[in-house]
Design a protein around this motif. Structure first.
Motif, PDB file in Angstrom:
ATOM      1  N   TRP A   1       0.830  -1.199   0.000  1.00  0.00           N
ATOM      2  CA  TRP A   1       0.000   0.000   0.000  1.00  0.00           C
ATOM      3  C   TRP A   1       0.867   1.252   0.000  1.00  0.00           C
ATOM      4  O   TRP A   1       0.642   2.181  -0.766  1.00  0.00           O
ATOM      5  CB  TRP A   1      -0.910  -0.013   1.239  1.00  0.00           C
ATOM      6  CG  TRP A   1      -1.632   1.265   1.455  1.00  0.00           C
ATOM      7  CD1 TRP A   1      -2.784   1.656   0.851  1.00  0.00           C
ATOM      8  CD2 TRP A   1      -1.245   2.340   2.312  1.00  0.00           C
ATOM      9  NE1 TRP A   1      -3.137   2.899   1.295  1.00  0.00           N
ATOM     10  CE2 TRP A   1      -2.205   3.351   2.189  1.00  0.00           C
ATOM     11  CE3 TRP A   1      -0.177   2.544   3.179  1.00  0.00           C
ATOM     12  CZ2 TRP A   1      -2.138   4.541   2.898  1.00  0.00           C
ATOM     13  CZ3 TRP A   1      -0.113   3.740   3.878  1.00  0.00           C
ATOM     14  CH2 TRP A   1      -1.082   4.713   3.733  1.00  0.00           C
TER      15      TRP A   1
ATOM     16  N   ARG B   1       4.057   1.533  -0.889  1.00  0.00           N
ATOM     17  CA  ARG B   1       4.827   1.617  -2.139  1.00  0.00           C
ATOM     18  C   ARG B   1       3.972   2.147  -3.279  1.00  0.00           C
ATOM     19  O   ARG B   1       4.424   2.964  -4.080  1.00  0.00           O
ATOM     20  CB  ARG B   1       5.384   0.244  -2.501  1.00  0.00           C
ATOM     21  CG  ARG B   1       6.515  -0.180  -1.590  1.00  0.00           C
ATOM     22  CD  ARG B   1       7.065  -1.513  -1.986  1.00  0.00           C
ATOM     23  NE  ARG B   1       8.080  -1.936  -1.028  1.00  0.00           N
ATOM     24  CZ  ARG B   1       8.453  -3.164  -0.854  1.00  0.00           C
ATOM     25  NH1 ARG B   1       7.917  -4.131  -1.574  1.00  0.00           N
ATOM     26  NH2 ARG B   1       9.377  -3.462   0.037  1.00  0.00           N
ATOM     27  N   GLN B   2       2.739   1.702  -3.361  1.00  0.00           N
ATOM     28  CA  GLN B   2       1.831   2.198  -4.395  1.00  0.00           C
ATOM     29  C   GLN B   2       1.535   3.676  -4.191  1.00  0.00           C
ATOM     30  O   GLN B   2       1.472   4.447  -5.144  1.00  0.00           O
ATOM     31  CB  GLN B   2       0.536   1.393  -4.411  1.00  0.00           C
ATOM     32  CG  GLN B   2       0.708  -0.018  -4.910  1.00  0.00           C
ATOM     33  CD  GLN B   2      -0.554  -0.850  -4.725  1.00  0.00           C
ATOM     34  OE1 GLN B   2      -1.529  -0.390  -4.146  1.00  0.00           O
ATOM     35  NE2 GLN B   2      -0.519  -2.087  -5.205  1.00  0.00           N
ATOM     36  N   LEU B   3       1.340   4.065  -2.954  1.00  0.00           N
ATOM     37  CA  LEU B   3       1.046   5.459  -2.640  1.00  0.00           C
ATOM     38  C   LEU B   3       2.210   6.364  -3.020  1.00  0.00           C
ATOM     39  O   LEU B   3       2.015   7.395  -3.671  1.00  0.00           O
ATOM     40  CB  LEU B   3       0.741   5.605  -1.147  1.00  0.00           C
ATOM     41  CG  LEU B   3       0.399   6.998  -0.664  1.00  0.00           C
ATOM     42  CD1 LEU B   3      -0.927   7.454  -1.262  1.00  0.00           C
ATOM     43  CD2 LEU B   3       0.327   7.021   0.854  1.00  0.00           C
ATOM     44  N   THR B   4       3.431   5.984  -2.669  1.00  0.00           N
ATOM     45  CA  THR B   4       4.580   6.820  -3.001  1.00  0.00           C
ATOM     46  C   THR B   4       4.859   6.805  -4.504  1.00  0.00           C
ATOM     47  O   THR B   4       5.288   7.814  -5.059  1.00  0.00           O
ATOM     48  CB  THR B   4       5.843   6.375  -2.235  1.00  0.00           C
ATOM     49  OG1 THR B   4       6.072   4.989  -2.467  1.00  0.00           O
ATOM     50  CG2 THR B   4       5.686   6.638  -0.750  1.00  0.00           C
ATOM     51  N   ALA B   5       4.612   5.673  -5.160  1.00  0.00           N
ATOM     52  CA  ALA B   5       4.813   5.620  -6.612  1.00  0.00           C
ATOM     53  C   ALA B   5       3.831   6.531  -7.320  1.00  0.00           C
ATOM     54  O   ALA B   5       4.192   7.233  -8.264  1.00  0.00           O
ATOM     55  CB  ALA B   5       4.657   4.177  -7.104  1.00  0.00           C
ATOM     56  N   SER B   6       2.584   6.563  -6.875  1.00  0.00           N
ATOM     57  CA  SER B   6       1.581   7.418  -7.524  1.00  0.00           C
ATOM     58  C   SER B   6       1.899   8.883  -7.271  1.00  0.00           C
ATOM     59  O   SER B   6       1.683   9.727  -8.129  1.00  0.00           O
ATOM     60  CB  SER B   6       0.170   7.066  -7.049  1.00  0.00           C
ATOM     61  OG  SER B   6       0.021   7.386  -5.679  1.00  0.00           O
ATOM     62  N   LYS B   7       2.431   9.226  -6.118  1.00  0.00           N
ATOM     63  CA  LYS B   7       2.820  10.605  -5.839  1.00  0.00           C
ATOM     64  C   LYS B   7       3.994  11.027  -6.692  1.00  0.00           C
ATOM     65  O   LYS B   7       4.070  12.156  -7.162  1.00  0.00           O
ATOM     66  CB  LYS B   7       3.152  10.776  -4.356  1.00  0.00           C
ATOM     67  CG  LYS B   7       1.954  10.879  -3.473  1.00  0.00           C
ATOM     68  CD  LYS B   7       2.360  11.235  -2.067  1.00  0.00           C
ATOM     69  CE  LYS B   7       1.137  11.353  -1.196  1.00  0.00           C
ATOM     70  NZ  LYS B   7       1.475  11.766   0.162  1.00  0.00           N
ATOM     71  N   GLN B   8       4.945  10.118  -6.900  1.00  0.00           N
ATOM     72  CA  GLN B   8       6.104  10.440  -7.730  1.00  0.00           C
ATOM     73  C   GLN B   8       5.680  10.640  -9.182  1.00  0.00           C
ATOM     74  O   GLN B   8       6.197  11.496  -9.871  1.00  0.00           O
ATOM     75  CB  GLN B   8       7.148   9.343  -7.625  1.00  0.00           C
ATOM     76  CG  GLN B   8       7.874   9.332  -6.297  1.00  0.00           C
ATOM     77  CD  GLN B   8       8.815   8.160  -6.156  1.00  0.00           C
ATOM     78  OE1 GLN B   8       8.868   7.285  -7.020  1.00  0.00           O
ATOM     79  NE2 GLN B   8       9.565   8.120  -5.066  1.00  0.00           N
ATOM     80  N   GLU B   9       4.713   9.830  -9.649  1.00  0.00           N
ATOM     81  CA  GLU B   9       4.240   9.978 -11.013  1.00  0.00           C
ATOM     82  C   GLU B   9       3.546  11.302 -11.209  1.00  0.00           C
ATOM     83  O   GLU B   9       3.735  11.964 -12.225  1.00  0.00           O
ATOM     84  CB  GLU B   9       3.276   8.834 -11.357  1.00  0.00           C
ATOM     85  CG  GLU B   9       3.956   7.495 -11.508  1.00  0.00           C
ATOM     86  CD  GLU B   9       2.969   6.346 -11.668  1.00  0.00           C
ATOM     87  OE1 GLU B   9       1.751   6.610 -11.747  1.00  0.00           O
ATOM     88  OE2 GLU B   9       3.413   5.194 -11.709  1.00  0.00           O
ATOM     89  N   THR B  10       2.728  11.718 -10.235  1.00  0.00           N
ATOM     90  CA  THR B  10       2.034  12.995 -10.366  1.00  0.00           C
ATOM     91  C   THR B  10       2.991  14.168 -10.269  1.00  0.00           C
ATOM     92  O   THR B  10       2.831  15.141 -10.978  1.00  0.00           O
ATOM     93  CB  THR B  10       0.941  13.165  -9.264  1.00  0.00           C
ATOM     94  OG1 THR B  10       1.196  12.342  -8.170  1.00  0.00           O
ATOM     95  CG2 THR B  10      -0.415  13.003  -9.789  1.00  0.00           C
TER      96      THR B  10
ATOM     97  N   ASP C   1       4.890  14.645 -13.617  1.00  0.00           N
ATOM     98  CA  ASP C   1       4.155  15.163 -14.761  1.00  0.00           C
ATOM     99  C   ASP C   1       4.221  16.677 -14.869  1.00  0.00           C
ATOM    100  O   ASP C   1       3.909  17.223 -15.907  1.00  0.00           O
ATOM    101  CB  ASP C   1       2.674  14.741 -14.666  1.00  0.00           C
ATOM    102  CG  ASP C   1       2.494  13.240 -14.819  1.00  0.00           C
ATOM    103  OD1 ASP C   1       3.423  12.608 -15.363  1.00  0.00           O
ATOM    104  OD2 ASP C   1       1.452  12.715 -14.391  1.00  0.00           O
TER     105      ASP C   1
END
Length: 108
Positions: free
Chosen positions: A93, A95-104, A107
């Motif tokens: 959970w 790791r997914q949260l930090t990955a989605s923040k890094q992607e945003t 951009d």
């Protein structure tokens, strides 16, 4: 520092600080509730504050008791938070949260 070292240090200090912190919590809460909810005078609940502050140890040991009690509490909080953070950072959970923040943020 490895999480096993934090756990070992946390587990070593915990039994030492458990009794003083428990006494401090119960006497502090009982004092406040006795004064606020039950309208007891300071004289009637002074014994609770004496125990809470370690007055029974005498003028020399009282400040040492308070200092060690505070340091013990801080130690338990810091090592506990570090262990929680290390365990949390290993979860999918997180790791997914930090990955989605890094992607945003990437951009922009």
């Amino acid at each position: 520092m490895d999480i096993r070292q934090f756990r070992r240090l946390h587990r070593t200090v915990a039994p030492i600080v458990l009794l003083p912190l428990t006494i401090t919590v119960f006497t502090g809460v009982a004092y406040r509730l006795g004064r606020s909810w039950f309208g007891l005078s300071r004289d009637r609940v002074h014994i609770l504050m004496s125990i809470h502050e370690g007055e029974y140890l005498g003028a020399t040991l009282e400040p040492i008791y308070v200092l060690l009690n505070g340091l013990g509490l801080l130690w338990m909080l810091i090592t506990g938070c570090v262990m929680v953070w290390q365990n949390l950072s290993r979860t999918d959970w997180f790791r997914q949260l930090t990955a989605s923040k890094q992607e945003t943020s990437g951009d922009r």
